[in-house]
Design an enzyme around this catalytic site. Structure first.
Site, PDB file in Angstrom:
ATOM      1  N   PHE A 131      32.849 -84.660  37.403  1.00  0.00           N
ATOM      2  CA  PHE A 131      33.314 -86.037  37.353  1.00  0.00           C
ATOM      3  C   PHE A 131      34.565 -86.036  36.469  1.00  0.00           C
ATOM      4  O   PHE A 131      34.727 -85.151  35.632  1.00  0.00           O
ATOM      5  CB  PHE A 131      32.229 -86.993  36.821  1.00  0.00           C
ATOM      6  N   LYS A 265      25.491 -97.693  35.091  1.00  0.00           N
ATOM      7  CA  LYS A 265      25.177 -97.657  36.529  1.00  0.00           C
ATOM      8  C   LYS A 265      23.696 -97.988  36.748  1.00  0.00           C
ATOM      9  O   LYS A 265      23.326 -99.146  36.807  1.00  0.00           O
ATOM     10  CB  LYS A 265      25.574 -96.294  37.097  1.00  0.00           C
ATOM     11  N   ARG A 388      39.819 -91.997  45.049  1.00  0.00           N
ATOM     12  CA  ARG A 388      39.126 -90.815  44.548  1.00  0.00           C
ATOM     13  C   ARG A 388      39.686 -89.631  45.323  1.00  0.00           C
ATOM     14  O   ARG A 388      39.129 -89.174  46.304  1.00  0.00           O
ATOM     15  CB  ARG A 388      37.610 -90.930  44.734  1.00  0.00           C
ATOM     16  N   PHE A 454      45.110 -91.371  36.778  1.00  0.00           N
ATOM     17  CA  PHE A 454      44.744 -92.413  37.750  1.00  0.00           C
ATOM     18  C   PHE A 454      44.526 -93.766  37.088  1.00  0.00           C
ATOM     19  O   PHE A 454      44.660 -94.801  37.724  1.00  0.00           O
ATOM     20  CB  PHE A 454      43.493 -92.013  38.550  1.00  0.00           C
TER      21      PHE A 454
HETATM   22  N1  F0G Z   1      29.127 -89.246  34.729  1.00  0.00           N
HETATM   23  C1  F0G Z   1      29.165 -89.833  35.931  1.00  0.00           C
HETATM   24  C2  F0G Z   1      28.441 -89.219  37.062  1.00  0.00           C
HETATM   25  C3  F0G Z   1      29.877 -91.019  36.101  1.00  0.00           C
HETATM   26  O1  F0G Z   1      29.910 -91.589  37.298  1.00  0.00           O
HETATM   27  C4  F0G Z   1      30.555 -91.582  34.995  1.00  0.00           C
HETATM   28  C5  F0G Z   1      31.340 -92.796  35.143  1.00  0.00           C
HETATM   29  C6  F0G Z   1      30.496 -90.926  33.764  1.00  0.00           C
HETATM   30  C7  F0G Z   1      29.765 -89.761  33.663  1.00  0.00           C
HETATM   31  C8  F0G Z   1      31.194 -91.467  32.565  1.00  0.00           C
HETATM   32  O2  F0G Z   1      30.503 -92.580  32.104  1.00  0.00           O
HETATM   33  O3  F0G Z   1      32.142 -94.467  32.337  1.00  0.00           O
HETATM   34  O4  F0G Z   1      30.086 -94.689  30.929  1.00  0.00           O
HETATM   35  O5  F0G Z   1      31.941 -93.233  30.202  1.00  0.00           O
HETATM   36  N2  F0G Z   1      31.669 -93.290  36.250  1.00  0.00           N
HETATM   37  C9  F0G Z   1      32.458 -94.500  36.413  1.00  0.00           C
HETATM   38  C10 F0G Z   1      32.780 -94.726  37.865  1.00  0.00           C
HETATM   39  C11 F0G Z   1      33.638 -94.598  35.539  1.00  0.00           C
HETATM   40  O6  F0G Z   1      33.550 -95.665  38.130  1.00  0.00           O
HETATM   41  O7  F0G Z   1      32.262 -94.041  38.743  1.00  0.00           O
HETATM   42  P1  F0G Z   1      31.225 -93.809  31.345  1.00  0.00           P
END
Ligand code: F0G
Length: 481
Positions: A131, A265, A388, A454
């Site tokens: 990620f 999430k 993405r 991004f």
């Molecule tokens: N790991 C995963 C799988 C994530 O989807 C995200 C964040 C993070 C770690 C980081 O977490 O934002 O609380 O610091 N995903 C968001 C998204 C930003 O839009 O998919 P975070």
């Protein structure tokens, strides 16, 4: 949850009623064009007032439950020893089965601590997929992220139920090549976000564990979308149809050694945590919590968020909550697929993903097709999605663009936020865009930050395709649409 109608069609069904709402506005197409131009064709730089449906992310944008909101009213603000923390610790123990808990302000804060403690310069960090924030933190600590996914993972059109699986044979090769001592840990992302929210199976996780255990390597789960991954295991993996989401999460956590997550999430609240039953991992991480996040019993979260998370952790194990987004994503993906729009299949967690390379085959990857598609979709619908693709990859050490494996437009479906008519509208406008895709061109950078470009980068259309697209839309729907 979904229900089958008498005409045979299966539709997602909301197991909640909506009693607090937030007004949204659908501005006319000329205003949307002006807004995206002002935002440098980067949907991150749009303002809420210009957005009709915000599908940028499901992160921190989910509808909270009445019980979560109520819990916030009774939080204990003590700097140290807060009762709210102990409620969260109990919930994590009950759902995850882990007794040691480190709260952090959000997912990337957990990644920062894990990188600081476990990733040494010259290490490799194998994972099913990276990620953005994960890769940034692990690489800033001197590690090299190795993605060892299976051959199905990057096929956007697939019927493979577990595209988030890790290739166990390749993991063995990595360990043989670098030596177990150079492997910081193995990370399994519960639904691989950047390849379309695709789950791993428990069978695969157990096979990974057999290898990591043999070599004394930590197996870590990024559980940001853990309830969705468990929901898919329940639906797709033989032997799990009658297991509860809690039972499946517990089995994942018994197999892994440590879990960290973004609470924004599955848990529907700002915050995050690291949890484990391994005392030595916990003790290695613990001293750094007050340095970077906050005292042990709040770690950068407010006591209100901790209370809401304690409720959210339990609620995400209810089947209808775990599937709230997944069932809408499935409906969204299937309708778009019927209309010939290239979407990532099978439907995953968090979002409907449109394959921009197949949608815009005339836009070369060097001109960022996924970014162009995100901007075009906003112009024709007021829907804000997220790029993405290669814009989400930073340049390499020599300053070269790194082409992303996939170029996706992510249209996130936050939990319990949108209704069926919202989804039908989104399907209609994306299908219209598909019919008019020849009008969409590429993008080039005009301002480009060096890290996580991004977020703040600004781009310009190559040619005046934004204006031409808006003109065609106006001809078809009228200037007020
Ligand atoms: N790991 C995963 C799988 C994530 O989807 C995200 C964040 C993070 C770690 C980081 O977490 O934002 O609380 O610091 N995903 C968001 C998204 C930003 O839009 O998919 P975070």
């Amino acid at each position: 949850m979904s229900v089958r109608l008498s005409n045979g069609r299966e539709i997602p069904i909301e197991m909640h009623k909506i009693r607090i709402v937030q007004k949204v506005r659908l501005s006319p197409v000329a205003d949307r064009l002006a807004a995206i131009e002002e935002a440098g064709y980067n949907t991150f730089l749009l303002r809420t007032r210009d957005i009709f449906m915000d599908m940028l992310t499901d992160s921190g944008t989910n509808a909270m439950s009445d019980n979560q909101l109520a819990a916030m009213m009774v939080s204990d603000d003590a700097y140290a020893g807060s009762e709210s923390f102990y409620k969260l610790a109990d919930a994590v123990k009950d759902v995850f089965g882990y007794q040691y808990l480190l709260p952090v302000h959000q997912g990337r804060a957990a990644e920062h601590l894990l990188a600081k403690v476990f990733v040494k310069p010259g290490d490799v960090v194998p994972m099913n997929y990276h990620f953005t924030t994960t890769k940034a933190h692990f690489e800033m600590a001197g590690g090299k992220v190795l993605e060892i996914y299976t051959s199905e993972a990057l096929k956007t059109e697939s019927s493979c139920p577990f595209k988030g699986n890790l290739d166990v044979g390749k993991l063995e090769e990595v360990i043989a090549r670098y030596g177990a001592g150079k492997v910081s840990f193995v990370r399994m992302e519960a639904t691989t976000n950047l390849v379309g929210g695709q789950p791993f199976s428990l069978e695969n996780l157990r096979a990974v564990k057999a290898v990591t255990a043999k070599h004394g390597i930590m197996l870590m789960v990024d559980g940001s979308l853990i309830s969705e991954n468990a929901y898919f295991i329940r639906q797709r993996e033989a032997g799990y149809a009658n297991k509860s989401i809690t039972e499946i999460i517990r089995e994942i956590m018994e197999t892994a050694d440590l879990c960290y997550l973004s609470g924004r999430k599955s848990c529907a609240v700002r915050g995050g945590f690291i949890a484990t039953n391994n005392k030595s991992y916990f003790e290695a991480l613990r001293p750094w919590l007050p340095v970077y996040e906050g005292f042990f019993t709040y770690g950068g979260m407010s006591s209100k968020e901790i209370e809401a998370m304690a409720v959210g952790v339990r609620e995400m194990t209810e089947t209808e909550v775990a599937g709230a987004s997944a069932e809408f994503v499935k409906y969204f993906v299937e309708r778009l697929g019927e209309k010939g729009v290239p979407v990532v299949t099978p439907p995953g967690g968090l979002a409907c993903h449109v394959d921009a390379m197949r949608f815009l085959p005339h836009v070369p990857q060097s001109q960022y097709p996924a970014g162009a598609l995100a901007a075009a979709a906003f112009i024709v619908s007021g829907i804000r999605g997220m790029e993405r693709g290669s814009i989400s990859m930073d340049r390499d050490g020599d300053g070269n663009d790194v082409p992303s494996d996939l170029e996706l437009l992510r249209l996130a479906v936050p939990r319990r936020v949108f209704t069926m008519s919202h989804i039908e509208y989104a399907v209609d406008r994306v299908a219209w865009l598909m019919a008019n895709r020849d009008l969409v061109g590429g993008l080039s950078f005009i301002e480009e930050p060096p890290v996580l470009r991004f977020f703040a980068g600004r781009l310009a259309p190559i040619g005046d395709w934004g204006a031409r697209l808006a003109a065609k839309f106006t001809a078809d729907f009228g200037a007020a649409s």
